[in-house]
Design a protein around this motif. Structure first.
Motif, short mmCIF file in Angstrom:
data_model
loop_
_atom_site.label_atom_id
_atom_site.label_comp_id
_atom_site.label_asym_id
_atom_site.label_seq_id
_atom_site.Cartn_x
_atom_site.Cartn_y
_atom_site.Cartn_z
N GLN A 7 0.84 -1.20 0.00
CA GLN A 7 0.00 0.00 0.00
C GLN A 7 0.88 1.25 0.00
O GLN A 7 0.62 2.19 -0.74
CB GLN A 7 -0.92 0.00 1.22
N PHE A 10 2.44 1.70 -3.42
CA PHE A 10 1.45 2.20 -4.36
C PHE A 10 1.20 3.69 -4.14
O PHE A 10 1.13 4.47 -5.10
CB PHE A 10 0.15 1.40 -4.23
N PHE A 119 5.46 -2.05 -11.88
CA PHE A 119 4.29 -2.83 -11.48
C PHE A 119 4.45 -4.22 -12.08
O PHE A 119 4.61 -4.35 -13.29
CB PHE A 119 2.99 -2.21 -12.01
N VAL A 133 5.88 -2.02 -7.08
CA VAL A 133 4.66 -2.63 -6.58
C VAL A 133 4.56 -4.00 -7.23
O VAL A 133 4.28 -4.12 -8.42
CB VAL A 133 3.41 -1.77 -6.92
#
Length: 138
Positions: A7, A10, A119, A133
């Motif tokens: 979290q 992100f 990502f 992430v």
């Protein structure tokens, strides 16, 4: 549900993107459906979030001929907006998707020093992006 570390990563990624005026979204070499889909979906997300105040270029070093011929990637909305050429402007931030190793982006050295956000769902091999992430369970 994200764990606290993911979290925070992100949130850090979103902060960097919100502060950027020029964003380069990258699918690595030899793209597959999930890497191209991620680039196109994230481009749509950024357009919604940031509007037109930001320049965004979706890029892949490899030719995406099948996008033009509406074959392999034809169902991906925005797939025809992935360019094989880099923009003339210098990005403030680079986002790479589904990479495993950021060297697969094959970015030029002139982009050294630019924040890279990654990502992915693959375990990382090689250098880490500035913000990462990764959920290997996806």
């Amino acid at each position: 549900m994200f764990d606290k570390d993911m979290q925070k990563s992100f949130e850090n990624a979103l902060q960097k993107l919100d502060e950027s005026k020029h964003i380069l979204l990258v699918s690595p070499e030899n793209p597959d459906i999930d890497s191209i889909s991620c680039v196109c979906a994230f481009r749509a997300f950024l357009r919604e979030r940031l509007g037109t105040r930001v320049k965004i270029r979706a890029y892949c070093v490899d030719s995406l001929v099948s996008l033009k011929k509406n074959t392999l990637f034809s169902f991906i909305e925005g797939g025809n907006s992935v360019w094989k050429t880099l923009p003339l402007w210098r990005p403030d931030c680079i986002v790479i998707f589904d990479y495993g190793n950021i060297e697969r982006a094959r970015l030029p050295q002139k982009y050294d020093g630019i924040a890279i956000i990654g990502f992915d769902h693959h375990p990382r091999m090689g250098p880490a992006p500035d913000v990462e992430v990764v959920d290997e369970n996806l």
